[in-house]
Design a protein around this motif. Structure first.
Motif, PDB file in Angstrom:
ATOM      1  N   ILE A 118      50.295  33.724  58.491  1.00 15.21           N
ATOM      2  CA  ILE A 118      50.120  35.094  58.995  1.00 15.21           C
ATOM      3  C   ILE A 118      50.643  36.094  57.963  1.00 15.21           C
ATOM      4  CG2 ILE A 118      51.003  36.743  60.700  1.00 15.21           C
ATOM      5  CD1 ILE A 118      50.737  34.579  62.809  1.00 15.21           C
ATOM      6  N   GLY A 119      51.833  35.824  57.407  1.00 14.11           N
ATOM      7  CA  GLY A 119      52.392  36.719  56.399  1.00 14.11           C
ATOM      8  C   GLY A 119      51.538  36.783  55.149  1.00 14.11           C
ATOM      9  N   ILE A 120      51.127  35.628  54.652  1.00 15.89           N
ATOM     10  CA  ILE A 120      50.292  35.595  53.445  1.00 15.89           C
ATOM     11  C   ILE A 120      48.931  36.204  53.739  1.00 15.89           C
ATOM     12  CG2 ILE A 120      49.198  34.084  51.750  1.00 15.89           C
ATOM     13  CD1 ILE A 120      51.519  32.094  52.305  1.00 15.89           C
ATOM     14  N   GLY A 121      48.393  35.882  54.911  1.00 14.65           N
ATOM     15  CA  GLY A 121      47.081  36.393  55.277  1.00 14.65           C
ATOM     16  C   GLY A 121      47.049  37.900  55.416  1.00 14.65           C
ATOM     17  N   ALA A 122      48.133  38.493  55.897  1.00 11.95           N
ATOM     18  CA  ALA A 122      48.184  39.945  56.058  1.00 11.95           C
ATOM     19  C   ALA A 122      48.402  40.650  54.735  1.00 11.95           C
ATOM     20  CB  ALA A 122      49.301  40.327  57.023  1.00 11.95           C
ATOM     21  N   THR A 123      48.859  39.914  53.727  1.00 15.25           N
ATOM     22  CA  THR A 123      49.229  40.534  52.465  1.00 15.25           C
ATOM     23  C   THR A 123      48.171  40.306  51.391  1.00 15.25           C
ATOM     24  OG1 THR A 123      51.525  40.094  53.057  1.00 15.25           O
ATOM     25  CG2 THR A 123      51.103  40.759  50.797  1.00 15.25           C
ATOM     26  N   VAL A 124      47.903  39.051  51.084  1.00 16.60           N
ATOM     27  CA  VAL A 124      46.906  38.756  50.063  1.00 16.60           C
ATOM     28  C   VAL A 124      45.531  39.160  50.587  1.00 16.60           C
ATOM     29  CG1 VAL A 124      45.789  36.967  48.712  1.00 16.60           C
ATOM     30  CG2 VAL A 124      48.238  36.866  49.111  1.00 16.60           C
ATOM     31  N   GLY A 125      44.917  40.069  49.900  1.00 20.03           N
ATOM     32  CA  GLY A 125      43.601  40.547  50.323  1.00 20.03           C
ATOM     33  C   GLY A 125      43.624  42.012  50.695  1.00 20.03           C
ATOM     34  N   THR A 126      44.780  42.536  51.131  1.00 23.21           N
ATOM     35  CA  THR A 126      44.819  43.961  51.457  1.00 23.21           C
ATOM     36  C   THR A 126      44.617  44.799  50.206  1.00 23.21           C
ATOM     37  OG1 THR A 126      47.210  43.818  51.283  1.00 23.21           O
ATOM     38  CG2 THR A 126      46.285  43.796  53.484  1.00 23.21           C
ATOM     39  N   GLY A 127      45.257  44.418  49.105  1.00 25.46           N
ATOM     40  CA  GLY A 127      45.166  45.238  47.915  1.00 25.46           C
ATOM     41  C   GLY A 127      44.405  44.622  46.771  1.00 25.46           C
ATOM     42  N   ILE A 128      44.621  43.352  46.518  1.00 23.99           N
ATOM     43  CA  ILE A 128      44.180  42.786  45.258  1.00 23.99           C
ATOM     44  C   ILE A 128      42.673  42.761  45.108  1.00 23.99           C
ATOM     45  CG2 ILE A 128      44.005  40.356  45.891  1.00 23.99           C
ATOM     46  CD1 ILE A 128      45.775  41.856  42.794  1.00 23.99           C
ATOM     47  N   PHE A 129      41.912  42.747  46.184  1.00 19.03           N
ATOM     48  CA  PHE A 129      40.464  42.682  46.081  1.00 19.03           C
ATOM     49  C   PHE A 129      39.820  44.029  45.779  1.00 19.03           C
ATOM     50  CE2 PHE A 129      41.134  38.726  48.487  1.00 19.03           C
ATOM     51  CZ  PHE A 129      40.370  37.859  47.713  1.00 19.03           C
ATOM     52  N   PHE A 130      40.528  45.132  46.013  1.00 21.15           N
ATOM     53  CA  PHE A 130      39.882  46.421  45.765  1.00 21.15           C
ATOM     54  C   PHE A 130      40.799  47.500  45.206  1.00 21.15           C
ATOM     55  CE2 PHE A 130      41.375  46.632  50.148  1.00 21.15           C
ATOM     56  CZ  PHE A 130      41.912  47.906  50.246  1.00 21.15           C
ATOM     57  N   VAL A 131      42.117  47.304  45.226  1.00 20.65           N
ATOM     58  CA  VAL A 131      43.005  48.400  44.858  1.00 20.65           C
ATOM     59  C   VAL A 131      43.056  48.651  43.356  1.00 20.65           C
ATOM     60  CG1 VAL A 131      45.179  47.143  44.510  1.00 20.65           C
ATOM     61  CG2 VAL A 131      45.200  49.439  45.543  1.00 20.65           C
ATOM     62  N   LEU A 132      42.686  47.664  42.546  1.00 22.28           N
ATOM     63  CA  LEU A 132      42.755  47.850  41.093  1.00 22.28           C
ATOM     64  C   LEU A 132      41.857  48.992  40.624  1.00 22.28           C
ATOM     65  CD1 LEU A 132      42.852  44.150  39.834  1.00 22.28           C
ATOM     66  CD2 LEU A 132      44.725  45.790  39.911  1.00 22.28           C
ATOM     67  N   SER A 133      40.760  49.240  41.317  1.00 25.61           N
ATOM     68  CA  SER A 133      39.848  50.309  40.901  1.00 25.61           C
ATOM     69  C   SER A 133      40.487  51.683  40.995  1.00 25.61           C
ATOM     70  CB  SER A 133      38.572  50.274  41.735  1.00 25.61           C
ATOM     71  OG  SER A 133      38.865  50.520  43.095  1.00 25.61           O
ATOM     72  N   SER A 134      41.499  51.835  41.845  1.00 23.70           N
ATOM     73  CA  SER A 134      42.193  53.131  41.941  1.00 23.70           C
ATOM     74  C   SER A 134      43.564  53.098  41.278  1.00 23.70           C
ATOM     75  CB  SER A 134      42.348  53.536  43.414  1.00 23.70           C
ATOM     76  OG  SER A 134      43.081  52.560  44.127  1.00 23.70           O
ATOM     77  N   ALA A 135      44.220  51.941  41.253  1.00 21.70           N
ATOM     78  CA  ALA A 135      45.577  51.860  40.700  1.00 21.70           C
ATOM     79  C   ALA A 135      45.586  51.777  39.179  1.00 21.70           C
ATOM     80  CB  ALA A 135      46.304  50.651  41.289  1.00 21.70           C
ATOM     81  N   VAL A 136      44.647  51.042  38.583  1.00 22.46           N
ATOM     82  CA  VAL A 136      44.634  50.897  37.123  1.00 22.46           C
ATOM     83  C   VAL A 136      44.429  52.245  36.426  1.00 22.46           C
ATOM     84  CG1 VAL A 136      43.438  49.851  35.162  1.00 22.46           C
ATOM     85  CG2 VAL A 136      43.927  48.479  37.201  1.00 22.46           C
ATOM     86  N   PRO A 137      43.509  53.121  36.877  1.00 22.38           N
ATOM     87  CA  PRO A 137      43.385  54.431  36.220  1.00 22.38           C
ATOM     88  C   PRO A 137      44.653  55.282  36.299  1.00 22.38           C
ATOM     89  CG  PRO A 137      41.436  53.966  37.528  1.00 22.38           C
ATOM     90  CD  PRO A 137      42.441  52.904  37.871  1.00 22.38           C
ATOM     91  N   GLU A 138      45.557  54.985  37.231  1.00 20.32           N
ATOM     92  CA  GLU A 138      46.800  55.756  37.356  1.00 20.32           C
ATOM     93  C   GLU A 138      47.904  55.247  36.435  1.00 20.32           C
ATOM     94  OE1 GLU A 138      46.584  57.183  42.038  1.00 20.32           O
ATOM     95  OE2 GLU A 138      47.430  55.218  41.567  1.00 20.32           O
ATOM     96  N   ALA A 139      47.854  53.966  36.078  1.00 20.98           N
ATOM     97  CA  ALA A 139      48.947  53.373  35.295  1.00 20.98           C
ATOM     98  C   ALA A 139      48.493  52.682  34.026  1.00 20.98           C
ATOM     99  CB  ALA A 139      49.712  52.368  36.161  1.00 20.98           C
TER     100      ALA A 139
END
Length: 478
Positions: free
Chosen positions: A35-56
């Motif tokens: 449950i912990g891993i399932g709620a965490t892995v997948g929330t960000g890593i599949f799509f957040v890089l498109s917005s986070a990488v341009p910031e950092a």
């Protein structure tokens, strides 16, 4: 506003005294860790890089590390409180026992942002990977206006609504069935991400790491603030407190296991992605990780398999965060701070069906119509505030109830909880200004709900009123 619920009362209610029904203890250590891993892995890593990488820039790897340190410090605090107060409700219940009723109600609203809004943000990206899979497998693509995130070419995100409907149906069926399905999906997503790392490293170019920190530490901090919502799985573990076997042992263990697995996966995937593709290409890129595999291999099958894994993974995450939200509403309804209907549990399935339907409807509407960037930042804000409250709660409970049985104690107390609050405050500072406006609106809603309903229907307040002696009329002839 300041009345606190005794820990003994919280634990007694978890045994079935209070509310209409009792949640069933049907979850073991590995299901809980899933449950912990399932709620965490997948929330960000599949799509957040498109917005986070341009910031950092390439230093987004450090953003993940910074977010992981903050989550790790808080995870230790969660582990102590979860082992001492093994009940549903997560940081809402902990705040009720340490900081008082009004604060607990506000935390409940923060958790609504954390779970309900994050589920919407995750569901929004599901349509993108669904489109990528159908395009590679069948040459068919759902029109952007019907599948793209609202505000980014989309008007109504139909795949997100379908996803939420499927998750809601599964949760209504029962938590043990949901936990088994989730455990299988977690295994699939870990395999998919490890495969991405293995294939992606074949296209690694050290030159992509040059100009490592183009926006300095401020860029690292801003990106860390945006991606922090992807660590909400640690909180989701504690929402299952009343459905876990041997909770004093299994809750802290599951939190630590989840943190270690998630941090290792996130850093490995971020390093691989940055090394395989110039950081400027991430800006606005859809299904970025699948596209990287396609570019590296020159073939469609790795991207096809990854997109399929992402579809399964995002389903799993949505399942867990909606589950967590329903359990928080259950706790608030049992306390009288929400209408009693929220505390009802189906005698057949042992689940709060009404909560699940309400949450599913709300999440579907947000996912269908609200832009993705607003959803992710609101989730980060709610998560960080809830995490800070938990860390403060550890300090208060150590002082007010030092003899309470604890299955786990925070090492390095009180330095660790103080550092946790400091790191949370630092990441809150990096959120976009519009987020504070929306968060202020959420707090106004919380105040209206508490003073309009909760404070007058609180079971704790009613119990206190009943225990007060009747006033005696002075000078009565009797």
């Amino acid at each position: 506003m300041l009345r606190r619920k005794p820990v003994a009362t919280l634990i007694a209610e978890s045994a079935g005294k209070g509310g209409d029904g009792q949640l069933r203890r049907s979850i073991g250590l590995w299901q809980l860790s899933a449950i912990g891993i399932g709620a965490t892995v997948g929330t960000g890593i599949f799509f957040v890089l498109s917005s986070a990488v341009p910031e950092a820039g390439p230093a987004v790897v450090l953003s993940f590390v910074l977010a992981a340190i903050t989550a790790g410090l808080t995870a230790l605090c969660y582990a102590e409180l979860a082992s001492a107060i093994p009940v549903s409700g997560s940081s809402y219940s902990y705040a009720y026992a340490t900081l008082g009723e009004a604060t607990a109600y506000g935390v409940g609203i923060c958790l609504l942002l954390e779970y309900g809004v994050s589920a919407s943000a995750i569901a929004v990206s599901w349509g993108q990977y669904l489109n990528k899979f159908s395009e590679l497998a069948f040459g068919f693509r759902i029109p952007d206006w019907l599948a793209a995130p609202p505000g980014d070419g989309g008007y109504f995100n139909l795949p997100a609504v379908v996803l939420v409907a499927m998750v809601t149906f599964l949760l209504v069926r029962g938590v043990s069935e949901s936990a088994r399905v989730n455990a299988i999906m977690v295994g699939i997503k870990i395999v998919v991400l490890l495969a991405f790392v293995a294939i992606g490293l074949t296209g690694y170019h050290s030159g992509n790491m040059h100009d490592f920190m183009p926006f300095g530490w401020s860029g690292v901090g801003v990106a860390a603030s945006s991606i922090f919502f992807s660590f909400i799985g640690l909180d989701a573990v504690s929402t299952a407190g009343e459905e876990v076997r041997n909770p004093r042992r299994n809750l802290p263990l599951a939190i630590v296991i989840s943190l270690v697995v998630v941090t290792l996966l996130y850093v490995a995937v971020a390093l691989t992605a940055i090394g395989a593709q110039p950081w400027r290409k991430f800006d606005g890129q859809e299904v970025g990780l699948a596209q990287i595999l396609q570019d590296i291999t020159g073939q469609s099958w790795p991207a096809l398999m990854f997109a399929l894994g992402a579809i399964v993974s995002i389903f799993s995450v949505t399942l867990v965060v909606i589950y967590g939200q329903t359990r928080i509403l259950y706790s608030m309804g049992r306390d009288g701070l929400l209408p009693a209907k929220f505390a009802k549990v189906s005698p057949r399935t042992g689940t709060p069906v009404w909560n699940t339907l309400v949450v599913g409807t709300g999440v579907a509407l947000l996912a269908a119509f609200v832009p993705l960037d607003i959803l992710t930042d609101l989730t980060s804000m709610g998560t960080l505030v809830a995490f800070a409250v938990v860390s403060i709660g550890v300090i208060i409970l150590r002082r007010t109830n030092p003899g309470l049985e604890r299955g786990f104690k925070v090492p390095g107390y009180p330095v660790v909880p103080v550092l946790s609050v400091g790191f949370c405050a630092y990441l809150v500072k990096g959120l976009h200004p519009i987020t504070f406006v929306f968060f202020g609106g959420a707090l106004l809603v919380a105040a209206a709900g508490y003073f309009g309903y909760g404070i007058r229907h609180s079971r704790l307040g009613a119990a206190a009123a009943e225990s007060e002696p009747e006033p005696v009329a002075v000078g009565a002839a009797d």
